[in-house]
Motif scaffolding. Sequence first.
Motif, short mmCIF file in Angstrom:
data_model
loop_
_atom_site.label_atom_id
_atom_site.label_comp_id
_atom_site.label_asym_id
_atom_site.label_seq_id
_atom_site.Cartn_x
_atom_site.Cartn_y
_atom_site.Cartn_z
N GLU A 36 2.91 28.25 14.54
CA GLU A 36 2.90 29.59 15.15
C GLU A 36 2.46 29.50 16.60
OE1 GLU A 36 0.33 31.65 12.44
OE2 GLU A 36 1.99 32.32 11.17
N VAL A 37 1.46 28.68 16.89
CA VAL A 37 1.00 28.50 18.27
C VAL A 37 2.12 27.89 19.11
CG1 VAL A 37 -0.59 27.20 19.74
CG2 VAL A 37 -1.44 28.34 17.69
N ILE A 38 2.76 26.87 18.57
CA ILE A 38 3.87 26.22 19.29
C ILE A 38 4.99 27.22 19.54
CG2 ILE A 38 5.72 24.51 19.06
CD1 ILE A 38 3.62 22.76 17.54
N ASN A 39 5.32 28.03 18.53
CA ASN A 39 6.38 29.02 18.67
C ASN A 39 6.04 30.04 19.76
OD1 ASN A 39 8.83 30.33 17.94
ND2 ASN A 39 7.63 31.84 16.80
N ASN A 40 4.80 30.51 19.79
CA ASN A 40 4.39 31.48 20.81
C ASN A 40 4.50 30.88 22.21
OD1 ASN A 40 3.85 33.54 19.01
ND2 ASN A 40 1.71 32.99 18.77
N GLU A 41 4.08 29.64 22.36
CA GLU A 41 4.18 28.97 23.66
C GLU A 41 5.64 28.80 24.08
OE1 GLU A 41 1.67 28.26 25.80
OE2 GLU A 41 0.43 29.31 24.35
N HIS A 42 6.49 28.46 23.14
CA HIS A 42 7.91 28.31 23.45
C HIS A 42 8.54 29.65 23.85
CE1 HIS A 42 8.55 24.28 21.14
NE2 HIS A 42 8.06 24.09 22.34
N ASN A 68 10.27 30.33 27.32
CA ASN A 68 11.65 30.81 27.30
C ASN A 68 11.79 32.06 28.17
OD1 ASN A 68 14.32 31.05 26.58
ND2 ASN A 68 13.91 31.99 24.61
N GLY A 69 10.82 32.96 28.08
CA GLY A 69 10.85 34.17 28.91
C GLY A 69 10.76 33.83 30.39
N GLN A 70 9.89 32.89 30.73
CA GLN A 70 9.76 32.47 32.13
C GLN A 70 11.06 31.86 32.64
OE1 GLN A 70 6.47 29.77 31.83
NE2 GLN A 70 4.93 31.36 32.04
N LEU A 71 11.68 31.03 31.82
CA LEU A 71 12.93 30.39 32.22
C LEU A 71 14.05 31.42 32.38
CD1 LEU A 71 12.79 27.16 30.03
CD2 LEU A 71 12.45 27.33 32.50
N ARG A 72 14.07 32.43 31.53
CA ARG A 72 15.08 33.48 31.66
C ARG A 72 14.93 34.22 32.99
NH1 ARG A 72 17.84 35.21 26.88
NH2 ARG A 72 17.10 34.07 25.07
N VAL A 73 13.70 34.51 33.37
CA VAL A 73 13.44 35.18 34.65
C VAL A 73 13.90 34.28 35.80
CG1 VAL A 73 11.63 35.99 36.21
CG2 VAL A 73 11.59 36.64 33.79
#
Length: 70
Positions: free
Chosen positions: A18-24, A28-33
Amino acid sequence: MGDMGIIKPLRDRVRDLEVINNEHQKKNGQLRVEIQEKDKKIKELEEQINNPLHKIREVGLWKKQLYQKQ
């Protein structure tokens, strides 16, 4: 009792995932921006290439307005 030896490590593993998923998801959001910003810049550069006089006039007008404000 034997099950407790398995369940605790599984719970720890689920929490880790869950921690890994949240970090990803954050990354992912940063990369989209970043991609959106780069796409915007690419479109601006393509416009400058395809219509250089229009852009030069816009930039010239913008600079003129900028200097008038000072």
